[in-house]
Enzyme design. Structure first.
Site, mmCIF file in Angstrom:
data_model
loop_
_atom_site.group_PDB
_atom_site.id
_atom_site.type_symbol
_atom_site.label_atom_id
_atom_site.label_comp_id
_atom_site.label_asym_id
_atom_site.label_seq_id
_atom_site.Cartn_x
_atom_site.Cartn_y
_atom_site.Cartn_z
ATOM 1 N N THR A 36 -10.372 13.563 -13.195
ATOM 2 C CA THR A 36 -11.719 13.633 -14.482
ATOM 3 C C THR A 36 -11.344 12.856 -14.965
ATOM 4 O O THR A 36 -12.502 11.891 -15.563
ATOM 5 C CB THR A 36 -11.387 15.057 -14.945
ATOM 6 O OG1 THR A 36 -10.271 15.146 -15.487
ATOM 7 C CG2 THR A 36 -12.180 15.961 -14.270
ATOM 8 N N LYS A 70 0.113 9.732 -7.533
ATOM 9 C CA LYS A 70 -1.192 8.977 -8.365
ATOM 10 C C LYS A 70 -0.751 7.100 -8.973
ATOM 11 O O LYS A 70 -0.716 6.616 -8.797
ATOM 12 C CB LYS A 70 -0.515 9.825 -10.326
ATOM 13 C CG LYS A 70 -0.875 11.013 -10.270
ATOM 14 C CD LYS A 70 -1.737 11.765 -11.250
ATOM 15 C CE LYS A 70 -1.666 13.296 -11.248
ATOM 16 N NZ LYS A 70 -3.075 13.233 -11.342
ATOM 17 N N LYS A 104 -2.521 9.289 -17.352
ATOM 18 C CA LYS A 104 -2.765 11.089 -16.000
ATOM 19 C C LYS A 104 -0.942 10.901 -16.468
ATOM 20 O O LYS A 104 -0.277 10.548 -16.581
ATOM 21 C CB LYS A 104 -3.274 10.298 -14.903
ATOM 22 C CG LYS A 104 -2.703 9.318 -13.716
ATOM 23 C CD LYS A 104 -3.118 8.859 -13.310
ATOM 24 C CE LYS A 104 -4.723 8.150 -12.856
ATOM 25 N NZ LYS A 104 -5.863 8.923 -12.663
ATOM 26 N N ARG A 105 -0.530 12.484 -15.944
ATOM 27 C CA ARG A 105 0.006 12.925 -15.210
ATOM 28 C C ARG A 105 1.152 11.814 -15.061
ATOM 29 O O ARG A 105 0.798 11.011 -13.967
ATOM 30 C CB ARG A 105 0.442 14.331 -14.781
ATOM 31 C CG ARG A 105 0.595 15.262 -16.131
ATOM 32 C CD ARG A 105 1.249 14.795 -17.187
ATOM 33 N NE ARG A 105 3.092 15.972 -16.813
ATOM 34 C CZ ARG A 105 3.380 16.630 -16.634
ATOM 35 N NH1 ARG A 105 2.377 17.665 -17.715
ATOM 36 N NH2 ARG A 105 3.893 17.168 -16.390
ATOM 37 N N LYS A 129 -14.764 10.119 -17.403
ATOM 38 C CA LYS A 129 -14.917 9.418 -18.205
ATOM 39 C C LYS A 129 -14.914 8.448 -18.899
ATOM 40 O O LYS A 129 -15.760 7.915 -19.568
ATOM 41 C CB LYS A 129 -13.593 9.990 -19.399
ATOM 42 C CG LYS A 129 -13.499 12.011 -19.134
ATOM 43 C CD LYS A 129 -12.401 12.538 -19.544
ATOM 44 C CE LYS A 129 -12.234 14.335 -19.244
ATOM 45 N NZ LYS A 129 -11.238 14.400 -19.528
ATOM 46 N N HIS A 172 -7.250 23.567 -7.088
ATOM 47 C CA HIS A 172 -7.208 22.239 -7.565
ATOM 48 C C HIS A 172 -6.668 21.242 -7.127
ATOM 49 O O HIS A 172 -5.715 20.026 -7.809
ATOM 50 C CB HIS A 172 -6.597 22.442 -8.775
ATOM 51 C CG HIS A 172 -7.690 23.088 -9.846
ATOM 52 N ND1 HIS A 172 -9.026 22.224 -10.326
ATOM 53 C CD2 HIS A 172 -7.683 24.408 -10.355
ATOM 54 C CE1 HIS A 172 -9.387 23.105 -10.997
ATOM 55 N NE2 HIS A 172 -8.681 24.386 -10.587
#
Ligand code: 6GP
Length: 809
Positions: free
Chosen positions: A680, A575, A569-570, A684, A374
């Site tokens: 992911t 990120k 998100k985290r 969505k 992952h």
């Protein structure tokens, strides 16, 4: 096998006593009242919303159990090959709403609880999220379970029943993240079924003595023995009776109490062993993409894999086939490297207990396991210190050494004399201490290895596992792009849109919700003005729902006549929430420099952030602090507050995502190219008609291929450039004022105190000024340009809605 013979009493009486699934409202109210009175020992006089939620949940659970029993009986009878998903994390969120939708009983339950004086929406809100996960990896596991049941596949999940899930995030007045425990089991959990009769023993520590007879066997004795107790969670499929199982293990002392110590007058000692056994499943590790090498975490991993394997083997043995056929009956998917100890553990069982030869055992193992990677971030690749493994799992360390020996001999045979290759590929990394490389073990012990989006799978094969591709051949390696369940992430969280889609496609809801390619039928409706108006009105109501949520939870007023821009998100440097917040500051400074007339022409925007930072991740926590303090200033500035608002919503969760995602016009997926394996939430958002602003990374790429590049806003450098840019940062740095003046100005304003004392932010700002590993200085200008394109596109509202419809389609 004689299994068809009825095992006990009169079959007819049994069958007559079997409860069917509730069909009408009166069945529902009866079972609800019955649970209020007999399970909760309450009555109409003292039943609050929480109690009513519990009664509803217990009554729905009865329905699930009927299907669950039938499904499991069916599997036992037919003995199909089964798939097992081993994941240390399952981020399930809430269950009641999902279960009602999957059972098709939502409307009836709504009517039923209304007749009893309750409102369904209020009851749904009472449920606590089951948050046994950190982020993407854990939520993916939950989505796979939903889809497995909906596709009627014999798939079970195996995980741990943590006493405390992911911490609750609180934000202090200064803007700091504080962590509080998540006692999610406090009010009892109606969705689990304790299986006190399903228990296994698991050993730690002790001694491993090789038999000395050259057969490779050993005896592992002594040490600590703890008990694994099963808790089953029912996983209903959508519009099918198939109800699968998620089995979570809880640790318990084998003997509650050490009688010898007690008799010797050592009461504390007597309870100590019981505490240390229970500690194994006490808490979910809150780190995402980092490993810390903690003994308790190693014990969690072994405890869980050992219990799961015993359970899987027991089930296989009931089929009555020889052990060599095990891979024909069981496939075990390893969700990242966390369950990799299952590989040496199965070797141990097959060699030491089943008395197979090494080669027979290895053949079974390598046909049973499948490994999903992952992330390629180096800090996330698990390594365990050899001395620790030797101490906690002495027999497994021997087996790992043996696997390594045979493996390296084979590598040497294929690449004679290539010492460097052997060093690179070894399961053991040299150093002080030596470490076991879990990704290497997972790779060589598995039949297939996959990444989670095309680019990521390519990177797995060309970087971290390159040598293994050269050695084992490329056919073992593949890609399985992530997905999301459209039941939760569209039908449940955005029911109005779901209804509109059903009406428009003229299909039964269950048809398109099980085959999303049907959504393509929406494409022509992008050209239909009336349809666009309906589409836009739903988005607007979703924004208002989010605004109400912010109002009731935080007491803040959100404008709903603005574009909603979301990054959830985290918190992680890769990120790049930092890039986003610096972009917001840039927008603020630009707005401040405009005349009121100019401002009026600009696009109104509300920016939302949500996400947790690992408790020890200092830089990520500083980013939260910066966001919170920028929000404080911006939202209070009379010059700009009508044009730009900013919110950090604390305690991000699955349930919060269900409110945020349907309300988004644009969402940000802006990782440094090559770092986000897939993502992911990007899927969505698209499913809900939200557009993407992103880098050419992870699943963004495949999404753009589907929705068309003209409907996605891409920016930033591409993966192949990243290494060169980092090299330049180190060896030919250009001062930031020269390289990116707009960004330099933003950083200087933060330092100078535009958002309160700048000093605390210096360590964060310096990660950009010096080194800039995540390439913020390289991507900032193109990011700002992309934001401007988003604004421009949004001003043409009809065209924007077309893009939104096409994105869902
Ligand atoms: C995440 C990846 O970062 C994300 O890109 C991906 O969509 C998700 O897994 C599901 O595949 N990885 C993790 O959450 C993680 O902890 C070790 O990786």
């Amino acid at each position: 096998t004689g299994k068809e013979v009825w095992p006990k009493g009169d079959e007819k009486v049994w069958k007559a006593g079997t409860r069917g699934v509730d069909q009408d409202v009166s069945d529902i109210t009866k079972s609800f009242v019955n649970h209020v009175q007999t399970s909760l020992a309450r009555q109409a006089y003292n039943l609050d919303d929480l109690g009513a939620y519990q009664a509803a949940a217990l009554s729905v659970r009865d329905n699930l159990l009927v299907n669950w029993n039938e499904t499991q009986l069916n599997y036992t009878r037919k003995a199909p090959k089964r798939a097992y998903y081993l994941s240390l994390e399952f981020l399930m969120g809430r269950t009641l709403d999902n279960a009602l939708l999957n059972l098709g009983l939502k409307d009836k339950y709504r009517k039923g609880v209304e007749q009893l004086g309750f409102n369904m929406e209020d009851l749904l809100e009472k449920e606590r999220d089951a948050a046994l996960g950190n982020g993407g990896l854990g939520r993916l596991a939950a989505c796979y379970l939903d889809s497995g049941a909906s596709q009627e596949l014999p798939l079970w999940g195996y995980g741990l029943r943590y006493q405390y899930g992911i911490f609750q995030q609180l934000i202090s007045p200064e803007g700091n993240q504080l962590e509080a425990p998540d006692p999610w089991l406090e009010n009892q959990n109606p969705w689990e079924l304790p299986r006190l009769d399903v228990t296994y023993e698991v050993r730690f520590y002790g001694q491993a003595e090789r038999s000395g007879s050259g057969n490779g066997r050993a005896a592992w004795t002594g040490g600590q023995e703890v008990l694994a107790v099963a808790y089953d969670v029912m996983i209903p499929g959508y519009k099918t009776k198939t109800t699968n199982n998620l089995r979570l293990w809880e640790s318990k002392p084998k003997r509650g109490f050490d009688l010898n110590s007690f008799n010797a007058g050592n009461y504390e000692g007597a309870v100590e062993s019981s505490n240390s056994a229970a500690a194994i499943t006490s808490v979910l590790y809150p780190n995402d993409h980092t490993t810390f090498g903690k003994e308790l975490r190693l014990k969690q991993q072994y405890f869980w894999t050992a219990a799961s394997l015993q359970d899987i083997l027991r089930r296989f043995k009931n089929v009555g086939k020889p052990i060599t056929e095990f891979p024909d009956y069981a496939a075990i998917q390893l969700n990242d490297t966390h369950p990799t100890l299952a590989i040496p553990e199965l070797m141990r069982i097959l060699i030491d207990e089943e008395e197979l030869s090494w080669d027979e055992a290895w053949k079974i193992v390598t046909n049973t396991f499948f490994y999903t990677n992952h992330t390629v971030l180096p800090e996330a690749l698990e390594k365990w210190p050899v001395p620790l493994v030797e101490h906690v799992l002495p027999r497994h360390m021997q087996i790992i050494y043996d696997i390594n020996l045979y493996f390296l001999q084979a590598v040497e045979k294929k690449f004679p004399g290539d010492r460097e290759r052997l060093t690179r590929m070894s399961l053991i990394e040299e150093g002080y201490p030596k470490q076991v490389r879990m990704a290497h073990l997972a790779c060589i012990g598995s039949r297939k290895v996959n990444g989670v989006a095309e680019l990521h799978s390519e990177l797995v094969q060309t970087t971290i596992l390159k040598d293994f591709v050269e050695f084992e051949g490329v056919s073992k390696f593949g890609n399985v792009t992530n997905g999301v369940t459209p039941r939760r992430w569209l039908d449940q969280c955005n029911f109005e849109l779901s209804d509109l889609i059903t009406k428009t496609l003229k299909l039964e809801k269950n048809v398109w919700l099980k085959d999303l390619t049907k959504l393509e039928g929406l494409l022509p409706f992008a050209e239909n003005k009336a349809f666009r108006a309906e589409w836009a009105a739903i988005k607007q109501r979703n924004k208002e729902r989010l605004a109400r949520h912010v109002q009731t939870t935080l007491g803040l007023e959100v404008r709903t006549d603005a574009m909603f821009d979301v990054q959830i998100k985290r918190l992680h440097e890769y990120k790049r929430q930092t890039l986003n917040i610096l972009g917001v500051i840039h927008r603020y400074i630009t707005l401040k420099g405009m005349t009121p007339a100019e401002r009026k022409k600009s696009n109104r925007k509300v920016v939302f952030f949500a996400g947790k930072a690992a408790p020890a991740y200092y830089i990520a926590k500083l980013t939260i602090r910066l966001i919170v303090n920028v929000a404080r200033v911006i939202n209070a500035d009379p010059d700009t507050k009508d044009f730009l608002q900013l919110y950090f919503l604390p305690d991000y969760s699955v349930s919060l995502a269900e409110v945020l995602i349907p309300a988004s016009d644009i969402s940000q997926h802006i990782s440094t190219a090559g770092t986000e394996a897939s993502g992911t939430s990007n899927m969505k958002f698209c499913l809900n008609g939200g557009l993407l602003l992103g880098t050419v990374d992870g699943a963004n790429i495949e999404i753009a291929e589907e929705v068309g590049e003209s409907n996605v806003f891409f920016f930033g450098h591409l993966t192949p450039a990243v290494e060169d840019l980092r090299y330049q940062h180190t060896y030919h740095p250009i001062p930031i004022e020269e390289k990116c003046p707009a960004l330099a100005n933003v950083l200087n304003q933060v330092s100078a105190g535009l958002f309160g004392d700048g000093a605390p932010y210096e360590p964060l700002l310096n990660t950009i000024r010096q080194g800039d590993y995540y390439l913020i200085t390289d991507d900032f200008d193109s990011y700002i340009a992309a934001l401007a394109m988003v604004d421009e596109a949004y001003l043409d509202r009809e065209e924007w809605i077309k893009k939104s419809i096409r994105t869902t389609a």
